[in-house]
Scaffold this motif. Structure first.
Motif, PDB file in Angstrom:
ATOM      1  N   VAL A  53      -0.185  47.065  13.314  1.00 60.13           N
ATOM      2  CA  VAL A  53      -0.225  47.655  14.847  1.00 60.13           C
ATOM      3  C   VAL A  53       1.439  46.901  15.114  1.00 60.13           C
ATOM      4  O   VAL A  53       1.928  45.709  14.728  1.00 60.13           O
ATOM      5  N   SER A 110       3.791  43.165  19.850  1.00 58.04           N
ATOM      6  CA  SER A 110       2.794  44.276  20.476  1.00 58.04           C
ATOM      7  C   SER A 110       1.984  43.639  21.328  1.00 58.04           C
ATOM      8  O   SER A 110       2.289  42.277  21.516  1.00 58.04           O
ATOM      9  N   ILE A 126       6.308  46.141  25.999  1.00 57.02           N
ATOM     10  CA  ILE A 126       6.790  45.509  25.320  1.00 57.02           C
ATOM     11  C   ILE A 126       7.783  44.166  25.715  1.00 57.02           C
ATOM     12  O   ILE A 126       7.647  43.374  25.180  1.00 57.02           O
ATOM     13  N   HIS A 144       5.281  48.099  17.219  1.00 57.44           N
ATOM     14  CA  HIS A 144       5.732  48.222  18.418  1.00 57.44           C
ATOM     15  C   HIS A 144       4.816  48.668  19.420  1.00 57.44           C
ATOM     16  O   HIS A 144       4.661  50.116  19.570  1.00 57.44           O
ATOM     17  N   ALA A 145       3.801  48.273  19.365  1.00 55.94           N
ATOM     18  CA  ALA A 145       2.693  48.769  20.527  1.00 55.94           C
ATOM     19  C   ALA A 145       1.962  48.346  20.677  1.00 55.94           C
ATOM     20  O   ALA A 145       1.880  46.750  21.282  1.00 55.94           O
TER      21      ALA A 145
END
Length: 405
Positions: free
Chosen positions: A336, A322, A254, A338-339
């Motif tokens: 969605v 993300s 990320i 921080h994924a």
């Protein structure tokens, strides 16, 4: 100065900290998409901009089929740079594999060659590194950067004098040595091969008297070669403040994704998404979206988002910080944040997958990136927070801070 480049790609038994993102056979770690492009595309793109760099050699222990399609695409995209994949006959280590293919690396009489680890994100100031290297008479140059003192022990630490000569190198030292660390980017003269041979010969002379001993074929670049070269005052250090991120664990993809997206924005790259008009989705740049993806006009996307091929994003969806991989469906009002959402996943209406901003390797799992591997379904109204989810799961209950097997 004619140069070549070697990219160290590892093999299936490496990169275990990157799981579960590399559990799928179609997503080896070096080809995992970062900012909409395979991880090592960014290295090859930078290499292609170096004057008189003629060839990029990918060295690893993956099957040839794994990289065949990628290599073909690179030779089309960068026709002036020949890209090849070279498979080790067994895992030889980062220096051992380079030494094994020394005849191919030195073919055409290059005077120097870059060595770049595949699992790093950087602006890759290779032209500046090359210019610095040409000004000294050492065997090689280490590209280095400064990191916080408390995290320096996670990397290769360098002590350099006022002339930028490396006087000591330690890989992941237990006690503090320096906040100047290797970025995993090097430029070596071809004389490096004589130095590696010396290491191999020394190792062989030690074990030959014992008929029952066996040779450890792994020759590591940092521990076995760079350490003695630094002690012998044969290396120099090119220090840069260019942004740099190692990509070791799955969650570290990320911040690497954000680093490259910001670079796209700085140079107005065509890879940045351009909304079709006033009726398009709300975009908070930087964002990259594959042209085959379908984005509803009421979705809000960004910042720092990469969306892969054939993704479907429906009305009211919110995505930020993300990565969403190919053929995934995000149904109405799903979220969605921080994924990383793997390939062929589905988030039902009002489902939520949320992590926390990535801090550093080894940070608390209660504040980690949320990760869905491939083929995961999150059912309606379910919330998944800071979890790691393995492939082929259907999640019908909410969870937090768990590894869902």
């Amino acid at each position: 100065m004619v140069t070549k480049a070697v990219i160290l790609c590892g093999g299936p038994s490496r990169g275990t900290r990157f799981r579960p993102l590399n559990l799928s056979a179609d997503t080896p770690k070096p080809l995992f998409p970062i900012a909409g492009k395979p991880m090592i595309w960014h290295q090859i793109s930078a290499i292609s901009k170096v004057k008189d760099c003629t060839e990029a050699l990918l060295i690893g222990f993956w099957s040839e089929e794994t990289f065949a399609g990628f290599v073909k695409e690179m030779n089309k995209e960068f026709p002036h740079l020949t890209t090849r994949y070279l498979r080790e006959w067994q895992e030889l280590g980062t220096a051992g594999g380079t030494y094994h293919f020394r005849d191919l690396i030195t073919k055409g009489s290059p005077t120097a060659f870059f060595v770049i680890h595949s699992d790093i994100a950087c602006s890759f100031p290779l032209t500046q590194l090359k210019a610095f290297h040409e000004r000294h008479r050492g065997v090689g140059t280490i590209q280095a950067t400064r990191v916080p003192r408390e995290s320096a022990g996670r990397y290769g630490c360098i002590v350099a004098d006022e002339t930028a000569l490396a006087v000591h190198y330690a890989e992941k030292p237990e006690s503090y040595i320096s906040d100047l660390v290797s970025t995993g980017v090097y430029l070596f003269d071809v004389s490096l091969f004589a130095e590696i041979k010396r290491v191999i010969d020394t190792r062989s002379s030690v074990i030959e008297p014992d008929p029952f001993s066996f040779s450890d074929e792994l020759v590591r670049l940092e521990q076995d070669v760079i350490v003695p070269l630094a002690d012998q005052r044969k290396l120099y250090v090119y220090e840069t403040d260019a942004p740099w991120r190692p990509i070791k664990s799955a969650g570290s993809a990320i911040p690497a994704n954000a680093l490259y997206l910001v670079q796209y924005q700085e140079v107005s790259s065509p890879l940045l998404y351009k909304a079709p008009g006033a009726d398009g989705p709300e975009i908070v740049q930087p964002v990259t979206i594959d042209p085959s993806a379908t984005i509803a006009p009421t979705a809000k996307i960004g910042p720092n988002v990469a969306i892969g091929p054939n993704v479907v994003v429906k009305d009211g969806v919110r995505i930020a910080n993300s990565i969403v991989l190919d053929n995934t469906q995000l149904e109405v009002n799903s979220v969605v944040l921080h994924a990383i959402v793997g390939a062929r996943c589905r988030l039902a209406p009002w489902a939520r997958v949320e992590g926390a901003p990535f801090v550093s390797e080894g940070s608390s799992p209660k504040s980690s990136i949320a990760i869905l591997a491939s083929d995961v379904t999150v059912t309606r109204d379910v919330s998944i927070r800071s979890c790691i989810v393995l492939p082929n799961k259907s999640l019908s209950r909410s969870a937090a801070n768990e590894v869902l097997l």
